[in-house]
Design an enzyme around this catalytic site. Structure first.
Site, PDB file in Angstrom:
ATOM      1  N   GLY A 140     -42.787 -22.667 -34.496  1.00 15.91           N
ATOM      2  CA  GLY A 140     -42.830 -23.853 -35.367  1.00 15.91           C
ATOM      3  C   GLY A 140     -44.157 -23.940 -36.105  1.00 15.91           C
ATOM      4  N   TYR A 185     -39.108 -14.731 -15.443  1.00 16.02           N
ATOM      5  CA  TYR A 185     -39.962 -13.995 -16.384  1.00 16.02           C
ATOM      6  C   TYR A 185     -39.126 -13.107 -17.304  1.00 16.02           C
ATOM      7  CZ  TYR A 185     -44.008 -11.242 -17.966  1.00 16.02           C
ATOM      8  OH  TYR A 185     -44.982 -10.624 -18.724  1.00 16.02           O
ATOM      9  N   TYR A 199     -35.826 -17.291 -35.689  1.00 12.13           N
ATOM     10  CA  TYR A 199     -36.727 -17.859 -36.716  1.00 12.13           C
ATOM     11  C   TYR A 199     -36.890 -16.893 -37.887  1.00 12.13           C
ATOM     12  CZ  TYR A 199     -38.171 -22.233 -34.583  1.00 12.13           C
ATOM     13  OH  TYR A 199     -38.191 -23.522 -34.101  1.00 12.13           O
ATOM     14  N   GLN A 202     -33.355 -17.276 -39.712  1.00 10.97           N
ATOM     15  CA  GLN A 202     -33.032 -18.579 -40.311  1.00 10.97           C
ATOM     16  C   GLN A 202     -34.133 -19.098 -41.233  1.00 10.97           C
ATOM     17  OE1 GLN A 202     -31.126 -21.132 -37.484  1.00 10.97           O
ATOM     18  NE2 GLN A 202     -31.440 -22.959 -38.751  1.00 10.97           N
TER      19      GLN A 202
END
Ligand code: UDP
Length: 353
Positions: A140, A185, A199, A202
């Site tokens: 982000g 993990y 990410y 998109q």
């Protein structure tokens, strides 16, 4: 042997310079920047003239690793857990804390996560969170600043590969137990990679993923509660305690010295040819754990005895990195021998642990 970490940092910078690689004037966020690998990255970046923002909640990272950087103008430490949102360049956001004065970020390197199998039992939830929610939050930040995104994944995404997938190429999909003791993990790193891909698809983020194999060297954590094999054996050997091999010691790992690993990591971060790629960085020389125990006993002149304990569930049988992609894209391969890396690590342990 005397060891000075600054000499190794200079070695990394010189190797990068040969490829005209410098991060001068870049603003780079390093999550997990106080950890073993993160702190080496911070050292190199600051020395090259980048502005380095080290974000770490000091859960497994150590302030000692970065305390010498605190006085530098081009270094900033932020004590924060990346699995919780944080916003740069804003003075207020309803979902998380804000760092208003940092308005530009060129590169986000998400390196925060505990990596020791001993801690998978004690801290499975924070581990899951840092690799899933933490990766999402770090992505982000990259999205908000149109920054390049770099993610440290692991050879653990391969789980327990069959012999025909040794050395393991990036194209091997993995053989992982989703509910085993290592799953917090292995599976969260796999989910982290999926976040990176999402990410990229998109939002068009420029991303790069490294899969790191067993790395050791100065600053690796050493307490019995952390339990990585190299620091464990060195600590045991230096204090003439029993060297504890789990299983019969026939399982293999391929070990890489931290200087080679950090050089490879920064080559991935720098090179445009690595955009959208997943790249193994490790070693393709495979050693049994028994061999490692013997070599550490010899290099430390130790009187320790080797003892055999039960093998943890799902302990991978073999690990070796297929490095053809790293060679092709980065023109990189590890150059430090196992003995040389161990000798430096042992010298550092003698002075620091
Ligand atoms: N190991 C061992 N004795 C120790 C610590 C680890 O025999 O005191 C073994 C462990 O079971 C594994 C290998 O060494 O087979 C590497 O362990 P490490 O924790 O370093 O990392 P892993 O590669 O398993 O994630």
């Amino acid at each position: 042997m005397t060891y000075n970490i600054q000499d190794d940092i200079t070695t990394i910078i010189n190797r990068l310079r040969k490829d005209n690689i410098s991060f001068q004037d870049k603003i780079i966020l390093v999550t997990g920047g106080a950890g073993f690998l993160g702190s080496w990255v911070c050292d190199v970046l600051v020395k090259q003239g980048a502005y380095c923002i080290c974000l770490d909640n000091l859960s497994s990272g150590r302030f000692d690793n970065i305390s010498h950087l605190m006085e530098k103008e081009d270094f900033r430490f932020i004590n924060h857990d990346i699995s919780k949102p944080i916003y740069f360049g804003l003075t207020y956001h309803p979902n998380g804390i804000c760092v208003g004065d940092i308005k530009r970020i060129d590169i986000v390197m998400h390196m925060a996560s505990r990596a020791s199998p001993f801690e998978f039992k004690k801290f499975p939830i924070p581990i899951l969170k840092s690799n899933t929610l933490g990766t999402m939050n770090a992505l982000g930040i990259a999205k908000a600043h149109n920054a390049l995104f770099f993610y440290t994944s692991t050879s653990e995404v391969y789980g327990n590969p069959p012999d025909e997938a040794i050395p393991t190429p990036e194209t091997y999909f993995g053989n992982v137990n989703p509910v085993g003791p290592r799953s917090c993990y292995d599976e969260s790193k796999r989910a982290g990679e999926a976040f990176v891909k999402a990410y990229e698809l998109q939002h068009g983020i420029r991303t790069k993923v490294v899969r790191i194999f067993n790395t050791s060297g100065p600053r690796i954590r050493s307490g019995p509660e952390f339990g990585r094999v190299v620091p464990n054996f060195i600590r045991q050997a230096l204090s003439d305690e029993d060297i504890t091999i789990f299983g019969d010691g026939s399982q293999t790992r391929s070990f890489i010295y931290v200087v080679d690993e950090i050089e490879g990591i920064l080559k991935i971060v720098y090179k445009d040819e690595a955009i959208g790629e997943v790249i193994n960085l490790g070693n393709n020389k495979e050693y049994t754990i028994l061999h490692l125990a013997k070599i550490i006993t010899k290099l430390t002149n130790s009187n320790s005895e080797i003892v055999f304990k039960s093998l943890p569930i799902d302990d991978p049988v073999r690990r070796s990195a297929d490095l053809r992609k790293a060679k092709k894209i980065l023109n990189w391969q590890p150059t430090t021998s196992l003995e040389e890396g161990l000798l430096k690590t042992i010298a550092w342990f003698k002075d620091n642990v």
